[in-house]
Design an enzyme around this catalytic site. Structure first.
Site, mmCIF file in Angstrom:
data_model
loop_
_atom_site.group_PDB
_atom_site.id
_atom_site.type_symbol
_atom_site.label_atom_id
_atom_site.label_comp_id
_atom_site.label_asym_id
_atom_site.label_seq_id
_atom_site.Cartn_x
_atom_site.Cartn_y
_atom_site.Cartn_z
ATOM 1 N N ARG B 271 -5.413 -1.419 -6.965
ATOM 2 C CA ARG B 271 -5.720 -0.579 -8.124
ATOM 3 C C ARG B 271 -5.081 -1.230 -9.341
ATOM 4 O O ARG B 271 -3.883 -1.096 -9.565
ATOM 5 C CB ARG B 271 -5.130 0.815 -7.889
ATOM 6 C CG ARG B 271 -5.646 1.882 -8.833
ATOM 7 C CD ARG B 271 -4.778 3.110 -8.763
ATOM 8 N NE ARG B 271 -3.521 2.869 -9.424
ATOM 9 C CZ ARG B 271 -2.357 3.391 -9.056
ATOM 10 N NH1 ARG B 271 -2.262 4.162 -8.013
ATOM 11 N NH2 ARG B 271 -1.270 3.108 -9.748
ATOM 12 N N HIS B 275 -2.887 5.016 -11.957
ATOM 13 C CA HIS B 275 -3.544 5.993 -11.084
ATOM 14 C C HIS B 275 -4.649 6.755 -11.830
ATOM 15 O O HIS B 275 -5.773 6.869 -11.360
ATOM 16 C CB HIS B 275 -2.483 6.961 -10.550
ATOM 17 C CG HIS B 275 -3.037 8.152 -9.861
ATOM 18 N ND1 HIS B 275 -3.760 8.071 -8.690
ATOM 19 C CD2 HIS B 275 -3.000 9.473 -10.185
ATOM 20 C CE1 HIS B 275 -4.123 9.291 -8.321
ATOM 21 N NE2 HIS B 275 -3.679 10.152 -9.204
ATOM 22 N N TYR B 284 6.667 2.188 -11.490
ATOM 23 C CA TYR B 284 6.754 1.902 -10.061
ATOM 24 C C TYR B 284 6.227 0.537 -9.621
ATOM 25 O O TYR B 284 6.196 0.237 -8.435
ATOM 26 C CB TYR B 284 6.069 3.015 -9.239
ATOM 27 C CG TYR B 284 4.623 3.295 -9.621
ATOM 28 C CD1 TYR B 284 3.592 2.509 -9.117
ATOM 29 C CD2 TYR B 284 4.296 4.343 -10.476
ATOM 30 C CE1 TYR B 284 2.275 2.763 -9.458
ATOM 31 C CE2 TYR B 284 2.973 4.610 -10.820
ATOM 32 C CZ TYR B 284 1.975 3.817 -10.307
ATOM 33 O OH TYR B 284 0.665 4.067 -10.646
HETATM 34 C C1 LIG Z 1 -4.043 17.401 -0.378
HETATM 35 C C2 LIG Z 1 -3.661 16.685 -1.633
HETATM 36 N N1 LIG Z 1 -2.370 16.430 -1.884
HETATM 37 C C3 LIG Z 1 -2.000 15.845 -3.037
HETATM 38 C C4 LIG Z 1 -2.923 15.491 -3.964
HETATM 39 C C5 LIG Z 1 -2.495 14.892 -5.292
HETATM 40 N N2 LIG Z 1 -2.917 13.511 -5.402
HETATM 41 C C6 LIG Z 1 -4.049 13.162 -6.038
HETATM 42 S S1 LIG Z 1 -4.392 11.568 -5.885
HETATM 43 C C7 LIG Z 1 -3.007 11.259 -4.975
HETATM 44 C C8 LIG Z 1 -2.763 9.893 -4.443
HETATM 45 C C9 LIG Z 1 -3.912 9.415 -3.616
HETATM 46 O O1 LIG Z 1 -3.686 8.140 -3.155
HETATM 47 P P1 LIG Z 1 -4.740 7.383 -2.252
HETATM 48 O O2 LIG Z 1 -5.219 8.279 -1.165
HETATM 49 O O3 LIG Z 1 -4.149 6.105 -1.860
HETATM 50 O O4 LIG Z 1 -5.980 7.168 -3.203
HETATM 51 P P2 LIG Z 1 -6.029 6.339 -4.562
HETATM 52 O O5 LIG Z 1 -5.606 7.301 -5.656
HETATM 53 O O6 LIG Z 1 -5.115 5.196 -4.442
HETATM 54 O O7 LIG Z 1 -7.439 5.965 -4.723
HETATM 55 C C10 LIG Z 1 -2.290 12.437 -4.811
HETATM 56 C C11 LIG Z 1 -1.015 12.540 -4.108
HETATM 57 C C12 LIG Z 1 -4.273 15.762 -3.665
HETATM 58 N N3 LIG Z 1 -5.266 15.441 -4.504
HETATM 59 N N4 LIG Z 1 -4.610 16.354 -2.500
#
Ligand SMILES: Cc1ncc(C[n+]2csc(CCOP(=O)(O)OP(=O)(O)O)c2C)c(N)n1
Lengths: 334, 377
Positions: B271, B275, B284
């Site tokens: 990425r 975020h 980070y």
């Molecule tokens: C059940 C849940 N817990 C927490 C979140 C908050 N949240 C949104 S995105 C994220 C990180 C997601 O990381 P990843 O699965 O690696 O996907 P990326 O953002 O890297 O595409 C979090 C913790 C959420 N959307 N759903």
């Protein structure tokens, strides 16, 4: 008397300070959750804790709410005092199994042998323009589960005092943080943080004689503003901040309603099956002969939380509160 | 007697002919991510496919850049950029037939657009005018899913249902590396394997879940390794290599369609932006890491291949960019118009028939809006 230099602090900073002071006082206190370490949480509420206390005391967990809370149960069984952060209201739902089946009833099912001193911090509520699943008011689900304390501060000082009390509590506390108040500010003496508030007491935030507005968390500022606006209409509104939904302070609430004779409950979660129904029923049961009008409620609509561009129509605002106050008067004259 | 001795005494003897039910070896992913670009295998790739992928990558990048710009103008509430991950997004959409279904997570707007959903409709969630702007049945694209990993069991159920009905439909479900830690991920994989459901799970391992690096997310040798425990093959692929992505995903789709059951594909990517526009990635990670990944850019990789094979020249590059510019200009123009919003829609689709309580609340809001229009409030 010496004057102390007061410093402005936001609610988010007060919460951070509460955790820091609790961690410094008691080595059993551990903070954990998603992004709470290096990042300091998406709202920066755990900012600096990992640096000060190390990653073992402020831990970035894998991304799994059921795992986080389930692990907290085990940690508490072994004598720690976990403070768990759920990133947003709707993302706490995967942890409901743990919360409802274990956290809330461990004391009861072990006949008191195994209380669980866990604090579950949940940013909740709307008004920040969050997309779907970032604005739920989930307090009614928690209130419906015996064994949990449910606490929600509305002021910077309470954020500190109530969180300290929650962490010190030997029972699990769901600590609901009104996220749209995270950046609200107040001044305090940084050398002497606000008092630790016992859980379970409501306070009168504004005395008045015409009617009582019963509210908590994100709706407190709305009610205070409504009370100010109502002055011009000749209404002198009392505003009670519940601070704790479980346990519920019948005494403070009912004393106020008996004084004013009229009551309105205001919250932004849905009205049907919502906290207001319980509160209205209690007030009616206890204050019936003092009431000059039915207890009314102003709540969010009974709909899934709307997209940000429509949320202003959903959230109870000053006008809706004032309209209801008007109806309280009308009901009295009928 | 010690506990161990007790256990010894009571230990049941294993059944004499116990055999592993599946030899895990064929299910295991390769040690290194599968790559095509820059290897000899690339010469075998179909020129038409390469050109199609290239055009979509360029569009996708431009879309990402435009959407990010729209957040700065306040036109989008938030945008989770997929810059650097376009090869995963595009391949996920292109390997599917019309009748197949895509189950995206909140970062996968690009896959949704590449599948043919109107770019503006694909953005309503992030713009904030409605939760889902398109009809999922029309495009066979589930709503963009914000709670992590919760869409995965849906994909399994849909694929299973299609199979029960005798349809050769495949579901492709996307999830991030962080999402693989959720219980729903495990339950979905297990169901899919037990039911032999025609599902492809695509994990975009982009290194981080907000601020949490993969090393704090899992101790597994790779996310693709997780497949083996459920009894399905795991594939590891370079997520910045569009051709490799296309190969691996279309293999998995073929396998599923033929009744072979689910596959877990881990795309190793990065990425490169924060975020979301609301995140501060300086907290980070180091710039140098981001820079290194920018040099392994999915568009550059494919462009080099196409140019080396004489399939692309300056004109071709310009044409692809102009096409992407048109997309961006259209998106910009349409997103800069205020969406027509009717607050009454709040009550429109809560139930098939509104409850009496909702009718009451609808009347209340209508009166409020009328008063507002008259200026009495
Ligand atoms: C059940 C849940 N817990 C927490 C979140 C908050 N949240 C949104 S995105 C994220 C990180 C997601 O990381 P990843 O699965 O690696 O996907 P990326 O953002 O890297 O595409 C979090 C913790 C959420 N959307 N759903």
């Amino acid at each position: 008397m010496t004057t102390v230099a007061l410093k402005p602090a936001t609610m988010a900073q007060a919460l951070t300070r509460a955790m820091r002071d609790a961690m410094a006082t008691d080595p059993a206190v551990h903070v954990m959750g998603e992004d709470v370490g290096t990042l300091g949480g998406v709202f920066r509420v755990t900012d600096g804790l990992a640096k000060e206390f190390g990653e073992d005391r402020c831990t970035d967990t894998p991304l799994a709410e059921a795992g986080i809370l389930g692990a907290a149960v085990g940690m508490a069984m072994y004598g720690l005092r976990p403070v768990v952060e759920m990133q947003f209201d709707a993302f706490a739902y995967p942890a409901f199994e743990q919360l409802i089946s274990h956290v809330s009833r461990m004391r009861n099912r072990t006949r008191g042998a195994m209380p669980l001193p866990i604090t579950v911090r949940v940013p909740y509520g709307g008004g920040i323009g969050g997309v779907e699943h970032h604005s739920d008011s989930s307090e009614a689900y928690y209130m419906a589960t015996p064994g949990l304390h449910v606490v929600t501060p509305a002021t910077v000082a309470d954020a500190y005092g109530l969180l300290r009390a929650a962490i010190a509590s030997d029972d699990p506390v769901v600590f609901l943080e009104p996220k749209r108040l995270y950046w609200s500010k107040d001044s305090w003496n940084p050398d002497e943080p606000p008092a630790v508030e016992p859980i379970g007491r409501a306070v009168v935030r504004r005395p008045g004689r015409s009617a009582t507005l019963i509210t908590y968390g994100p709706s407190l500022p709305v009610c205070l503003e409504a009370a100010r606006a109502a002055e011009s209409e000749g209404w002198d509104l009392e505003v009670v901040d519940l601070r704790s939904l479980v346990p519920f302070d019948d005494e403070t609430v009912c004393a106020s309603v008996r004084r004013t004779g009229r009551a309105l409950v205001v919250h932004e979660s849905g009205g049907y099956g919502g906290p207001g129904g319980e509160i209205a029923a209690r007030v009616t049961e206890r204050c019936f002969h003092h009431l000059e009008a039915p207890v009314l409620r102003v709540a969010g609509f009974d709909i899934p939380y709307p997209p940000p561009m429509l949320e202003r129509h959903h959230l109870p605002g000053v006008d809706r509160v004032l309209d209801a106050v008007g109806r309280l008067q009308w009901e009295a004259e009928r | 007697m010690t506990v161990m001795e007790q256990r010894g005494a009571y230990r049941p003897t294993p059944p004499p002919a116990w055999q592993p039910r599946t030899d895990p070896a064929p299910l295991l992913p390769d040690a290194a991510p599968y790559r095509v670009l820059g290897t000899e295998a690339a010469a075998q790739a179909d020129p038409g496919l390469l050109r199609r992928l290239y055009a979509q990558l360029v569009r996708g990048r431009r879309y990402n850049v435009q959407a990010t710009a729209l957040t700065k103008q306040g036109r989008l509430a938030v945008y989770p950029s997929s810059v650097g991950q376009e090869a995963c997004e595009v391949a996920a959409a292109l390997v599917l037939e019309d009748r197949d279904w895509l189950f995206p997570s909140y970062r996968d707007t690009l896959a949704v657009v590449a599948r043919g959903v109107d770019p503006v409709q694909a953005l309503t969630l992030l713009r904030g005018d409605w939760h889902t702007g398109y009809n999922p049945r029309e495009h066979r694209v589930a709503p963009l899913c914000t709670p992590l990993a919760t869409q995965l069991p849906h994909a399994v159920g849909l694929a299973h249902a299609a199979r029960l009905k005798g349809d050769d439909v495949v579901a492709l479900a996307m999830v991030g590396d962080g999402g693989t830690s959720e219980g729903d991920f495990h339950e979905a994989l297990n169901f899919a394997a037990v039911w032999q459901a025609p599902v492809v799970f695509l994990v975009q391992n982009n290194g981080f879940a907000i601020s949490v690096p993969l090393a704090k997310q899992t101790a597994a040798p790779s996310l693709a390794h997780k497949a083996v425990g459920y009894g399905m093959p795991g594939r590891l692929v370079d997520g910045n290599d569009a051709v490799a992505m296309y190969d691996v995903l279309s293999d998995a789709v073929r396998h599923a369609r033929a009744g072979g059951g689910p596959t877990l594909v881990e795309a190793v990517t990065y990425r490169v932006e924060a975020h979301t526009n609301a995140d501060d990635d300086k907290r980070y990670r180091a710039d140098s890491e981001v820079t290194a990944w920018r040099e392994h850019d999915p568009i550059d990789l494919l462009e080099q291949e196409l140019t080396a094979r004489g399939l692309l020249d300056e004109d071709g590059i310009r044409a692809a960019r102009e096409d992407a510019e048109t997309l961006a200009a259209d998106l910009r123009a349409r997103m800069n118009q205020d969406p027509a919003l009717d607050p009454m829609d709040l009550f429109a689709q809560v139930y098939a028939e509104p409850t009496p309580q909702l009718r009451e609340q609808r009347a209340q809001l209508r009166a409020e809006l009328a008063a507002e229009a008259e200026g009495t409030h």
